[in-house]
Design an enzyme around this catalytic site. Structure first.
Site, PDB file in Angstrom:
ATOM      1  N   CYS A 104      30.438  44.434  39.974  1.00 22.49           N
ATOM      2  CA  CYS A 104      29.582  43.778  38.980  1.00 22.49           C
ATOM      3  C   CYS A 104      29.774  42.255  39.035  1.00 22.49           C
ATOM      4  O   CYS A 104      30.910  41.773  38.980  1.00 22.49           O
ATOM      5  CB  CYS A 104      29.908  44.289  37.579  1.00 22.49           C
ATOM      6  SG  CYS A 104      28.924  43.508  36.283  1.00 22.49           S
ATOM      7  N   HIS A 175      28.033  49.345  47.410  1.00 21.87           N
ATOM      8  CA  HIS A 175      26.702  48.755  47.220  1.00 21.87           C
ATOM      9  C   HIS A 175      26.466  47.849  48.427  1.00 21.87           C
ATOM     10  O   HIS A 175      27.188  46.869  48.621  1.00 21.87           O
ATOM     11  CB  HIS A 175      26.671  47.960  45.921  1.00 21.87           C
ATOM     12  CG  HIS A 175      25.308  47.444  45.573  1.00 21.87           C
ATOM     13  ND1 HIS A 175      24.910  47.224  44.278  1.00 21.87           N
ATOM     14  CD2 HIS A 175      24.243  47.089  46.339  1.00 21.87           C
ATOM     15  CE1 HIS A 175      23.664  46.766  44.262  1.00 21.87           C
ATOM     16  NE2 HIS A 175      23.251  46.670  45.517  1.00 21.87           N
TER      17      HIS A 175
END
Length: 331
Positions: A104, A175
């Site tokens: 994040c 990711h």
């Protein structure tokens, strides 16, 4: 809520698909709704900071329905001792997996030096994984980026992977974009850095005996199948949230299980029953219906469905009759 934990990361892996953790979205109501659509997908919570888990109102933060299994709790933080304590608390609540957020890029996590910032501190990530593995018996996993800022993504991802595997990490979810901590907002970080699936594929080739899942930019069942040829699992977030009905295909298309034949009427009736209990306990209709707006995307009446829920579900006295009224626009 305290049912026996489910162990996932064995050979052959049982996890092939997961719904990504999404801050502000994948709360317990969202997950209950998703579980009606797929029995097999692994569901993730929003990210909870370790300090919040330790010092917050745990029942309010961590409680979930038995129907949500298999379910993983995502933690944020950088202090191994605090993360281990938060993981212990989560295991006691019945979660099946603990996942550490190393991806994040928000201002909040940058201020706390965790999330994607930890890509710059792989030894801290390894220490956190090791501390959690010593504390809990359930799976401990990491979700990361392929790199941050000016890092060499070829070197940075391998460097992190080496250390978390040595610390006992059960799975690495990647990711397939860099995160730019300087110059891009969290929203821009989801779209602007280019996807690099090949980098994740190469990581899997190097660590062929370790579980590696791929996340980022996946928009269809066919794309999931393509990624599964080269990785162990795929993870999807926003596409599922905005068009949740395609979760009905996951069990049959990805796991080879029977097709989910739950009718629209049965689905709405189940959500009405769940929602009525939530309202009776002091909750609001909108807490639940906000996750259902995209349910009938592309179908006749979908716009009216969204209008009714968007305009009426937020009213103080809103109840399940609003949900039934909206469904009438479809049926």
């Amino acid at each position: 809520m305290n049912s026996t934990p489910i162990t996932f990361y064995h050979s052959p892996p049982l996890v092939k698909f997961a719904v990504a953790p999404m801050l502000g979205w994948t709360d317990r109501h969202c997950r209950f709704f998703y579980r009606l659509l797929t029995k097999k997908a692994l569901l993730y919570t929003e990210m909870f900071v370790a300090d919040t888990v330790i010092h917050g109102i745990r029942k309010k933060l961590l409680a979930f329905s038995d129907e949500e299994h298999p379910i993983a709790l995502q933690l944020g933080g950088s202090d191994p001792k605090k993360l281990a304590e938060a993981a212990r608390i989560a295991e006691d609540f019945g979660y099946d997996e603990i996942n550490l957020n190393v991806g994040c890029p928000s201002d909040r996590v940058q201020a706390g030096v965790f999330g994607a910032c930890l890509m710059l501190h792989p030894d801290v990530v390894a220490q956190a994984v090791e501390a959690m593995k010593r504390t809990v018996t359930i799976a401990v996993t990491v979700k990361c980026r392929i790199g941050v800022d000016d890092q060499d993504e070829e070197l940075a991802l391998d460097f992190l992977a080496d250390r978390v595997w040595n610390a006992g990490c059960d799975a690495l979810w990647v990711h397939a974009r860099k995160a730019w901590l300087k110059g891009l907002s969290p929203k821009e970080n989801r779209d602007i850095p280019p996807l690099n699936y090949k980098r994740v594929y190469n990581l899997k080739r190097k660590y062929e005996n370790n579980f590696i899942g791929l996340n980022g930019g996946i928009k269809s069942i066919s794309e999931i199948k393509e990624h599964l040829r080269l990785c162990d699992a795929a993870m999807v977030g926003r596409q599922v949230y905005h068009n949740p009905i395609w979760l009905c295909l996951i069990d049959s298309e990805i796991y080879g299980e029977p097709q989910n034949n739950l009718s629209d009427h049965d689905l709405i009736n189940a959500m009405c029953e769940y929602t009525a209990k939530h309202i009776a306990s002091g909750g609001r209709l909108s807490h639940i219906t906000r996750h259902m707006l995209g349910l009938f995307q592309g179908r006749d009446g979908a716009r009216r469905w969204r209008q009714i829920l968007s305009h009426n579900a937020t009213k103080i006295d809103a109840n399940v009759h609003i949900l039934k009224e909206a469904f009438a626009a479809i049926s």
